[in-house]
Write a protein that holds these residues in place. Structure first.
Motif, short mmCIF file in Angstrom:
data_model
loop_
_atom_site.label_atom_id
_atom_site.label_comp_id
_atom_site.label_asym_id
_atom_site.label_seq_id
_atom_site.Cartn_x
_atom_site.Cartn_y
_atom_site.Cartn_z
N ARG A 61 0.87 -1.25 0.03
CA ARG A 61 0.12 0.05 0.01
C ARG A 61 0.82 1.16 0.10
O ARG A 61 0.62 2.25 -0.63
CB ARG A 61 -0.81 0.05 1.17
CG ARG A 61 -1.85 1.13 1.19
CD ARG A 61 -3.04 0.83 0.49
NE ARG A 61 -4.27 2.03 0.55
CZ ARG A 61 -5.26 1.71 0.49
NH1 ARG A 61 -5.76 0.38 0.18
NH2 ARG A 61 -6.46 2.59 0.71
N ARG A 88 -6.65 -10.50 -13.04
CA ARG A 88 -6.46 -9.74 -11.65
C ARG A 88 -5.45 -8.73 -11.83
O ARG A 88 -4.42 -8.58 -12.52
CB ARG A 88 -5.83 -10.71 -10.68
CG ARG A 88 -7.04 -11.82 -10.36
CD ARG A 88 -6.34 -12.99 -9.47
NE ARG A 88 -5.46 -13.63 -10.13
CZ ARG A 88 -4.68 -14.72 -9.77
NH1 ARG A 88 -4.76 -15.08 -8.55
NH2 ARG A 88 -3.62 -15.25 -10.53
N ILE A 91 -2.99 -5.99 -5.77
CA ILE A 91 -3.87 -5.97 -4.43
C ILE A 91 -2.76 -5.66 -3.15
O ILE A 91 -1.81 -5.92 -3.42
CB ILE A 91 -4.73 -6.94 -4.03
CG1 ILE A 91 -3.77 -8.28 -3.96
CG2 ILE A 91 -5.68 -7.23 -5.00
CD1 ILE A 91 -4.67 -9.48 -3.38
N ASP A 92 -3.41 -5.28 -2.21
CA ASP A 92 -2.44 -5.01 -0.98
C ASP A 92 -2.60 -5.99 -0.06
O ASP A 92 -3.36 -6.91 -0.67
CB ASP A 92 -2.83 -3.50 -0.34
CG ASP A 92 -4.09 -3.66 0.46
OD1 ASP A 92 -4.97 -4.75 0.38
OD2 ASP A 92 -4.62 -2.56 0.48
N GLY A 95 -6.11 -7.35 0.44
CA GLY A 95 -6.74 -7.72 -0.78
C GLY A 95 -7.62 -6.85 -1.37
O GLY A 95 -8.29 -6.90 -2.54
N ASN A 96 -7.41 -5.38 -0.87
CA ASN A 96 -7.75 -4.31 -1.72
C ASN A 96 -7.23 -4.01 -2.96
O ASN A 96 -6.03 -4.30 -3.11
CB ASN A 96 -7.71 -3.14 -0.64
CG ASN A 96 -8.37 -3.07 0.69
OD1 ASN A 96 -9.71 -3.68 0.71
ND2 ASN A 96 -7.44 -2.96 1.75
N ILE A 97 -8.13 -3.84 -4.09
CA ILE A 97 -7.74 -3.70 -5.44
C ILE A 97 -6.94 -2.07 -5.42
O ILE A 97 -7.57 -1.00 -5.21
CB ILE A 97 -9.02 -3.45 -6.45
CG1 ILE A 97 -9.38 -4.91 -6.33
CG2 ILE A 97 -8.30 -3.39 -7.66
CD1 ILE A 97 -10.54 -5.09 -7.20
N LEU A 98 -5.72 -2.03 -5.60
CA LEU A 98 -4.93 -0.97 -5.96
C LEU A 98 -5.29 0.05 -6.86
O LEU A 98 -5.16 1.40 -6.65
CB LEU A 98 -3.34 -1.27 -6.07
CG LEU A 98 -2.73 -2.06 -4.91
CD1 LEU A 98 -1.11 -2.12 -5.31
CD2 LEU A 98 -2.96 -1.40 -3.56
N ASP A 101 -8.58 1.79 -5.02
CA ASP A 101 -8.43 2.35 -3.72
C ASP A 101 -7.40 3.10 -3.79
O ASP A 101 -7.32 4.11 -2.53
CB ASP A 101 -8.41 1.24 -2.68
CG ASP A 101 -9.65 0.42 -2.55
OD1 ASP A 101 -10.77 0.53 -3.24
OD2 ASP A 101 -9.50 -0.75 -2.12
#
Length: 294
Positions: A61, A88, A91-92, A95-98, A101
């Motif tokens: 992140r 895909r 992700i961080d 599991g958040n999609i960079l 987010d």
């Protein structure tokens, strides 16, 4: 300046150009030393290269936010992909999609929601044929070295297919044939000329993008593509080289003055070492490791 159909080769930066803002010109920086984009222009912050380097999942992140800040400072929005063949996106640790987010691709039709972008977009197509940063719009590709493969890429309906009016793209060619990429897309739909930005900052953006993607794959890649410590023998490589161009076991035996059984033995041993399920996969994996050329 050399022109190809649909491509333009940009002149290399002059040796007398200011060196303070070019990490490649200055050589390798010490850890923690500010490198990269030239802060003296009052537009782009100078940050350590390590700020986009990922050492563990918890770093993802923070590294993504640093890359995002660099892109926004140039009025660009970064779009990172660790594998253009994978639906895909990065992700961080949670599991958040960079892309959504961190990098701000929140609209319903954002690029990362399009499962066909790897096949449809001229940006990803170009990453298969180019390894250095380039910039592109509906008028063509611009590179520092001529690349006639790019001239054959269809740019019709460019903005809809690329999902951007213009972009600076950094291909990231990784071990085992994996290709990642970071596209730095124009935030202003009316801004379609990125030549000045590319000439001034393209090399630095390439360094930051490659560091981010390669370290992300190293940390977040959960499946090993090939067994560690694999080493093929000279005879195994020779057999696979002939097999790669379509020779049968009998033909390979005649060329090498060996029996068919000996050829099959060498190819079987190579398949076992590479954990390949058949002859074709064995040839492919040997090519991935650089033993043979396809």
């Amino acid at each position: 300046m050399i022109s190809l159909k649909g491509t333009t080769t940009l002149p290399a930066r002059s040796a007398s150009a200011p060196r303070g803002g070019d990490p490649l010109a200055r050589g390798s920086a010490r850890q923690g030393e500010p490198t990269g984009l030239d802060a003296r222009r009052g537009k782009v912050p100078a940050i350590p290269l390590d700020s986009v380097r990922i050492g563990c999942a918890q770093d993802v992140r923070r590294a993504a936010e640093a890359l995002n800040a660099l892109a926004l400072a140039l009025d660009l929005r970064a779009a990172p992909a660790h594998n253009i063949a994978d639906k895909r996106t990065p992700i961080d640790a949670d599991g958040n999609i960079l892309a959504r987010d961190v990098f701000g691709w929140t609209q319903r039709d954002a690029w990362w929601r399009n499962c066909r972008i790897a096949l449809d977009s001229p940006l990803t197509a170009a990453c298969r044929y180019e390894s250095e940063p380039f910039w592109v719009n509906a008028g063509g590709f611009r590179t520092r070295q001529p690349n006639h493969y790019l001239a054959a890429i269809d740019l019709a309906n460019f903005e809809a297919r690329a999902m951007t009016p213009a972009a600076i793209v950094v291909p990231v060619h990784l071990p085992f044939g994996q290709i990642g990429a970071v596209s730095f897309n124009s935030l202003d739909p009316a801004r379609t000329d990125l030549q000045d930005t590319f000439v001034e900052h393209g090399d630095a953006l390439g360094l930051y993008a490659r560091t981010f993607i390669s370290s992300y794959v190293h940390v977040m890649g959960s499946v090993q593509a090939l067994p560690p410590g694999t080493r093929l023998s000279k005879r195994e490589v020779e057999c696979l080289r002939w097999a790669a161009i379509g020779k049968t076991d009998i033909e390979i035996g005649m060329i090498m003055n060996r029996s068919r059984a000996t050829v099959r033995f060498h190819i079987y041993n190579a398949s076992t070492k590479l954990d390949a399920v058949n002859r074709s996969q064995c040839v492919f994996k040997a090519a991935q490791l650089g033993y043979i050329s396809l």
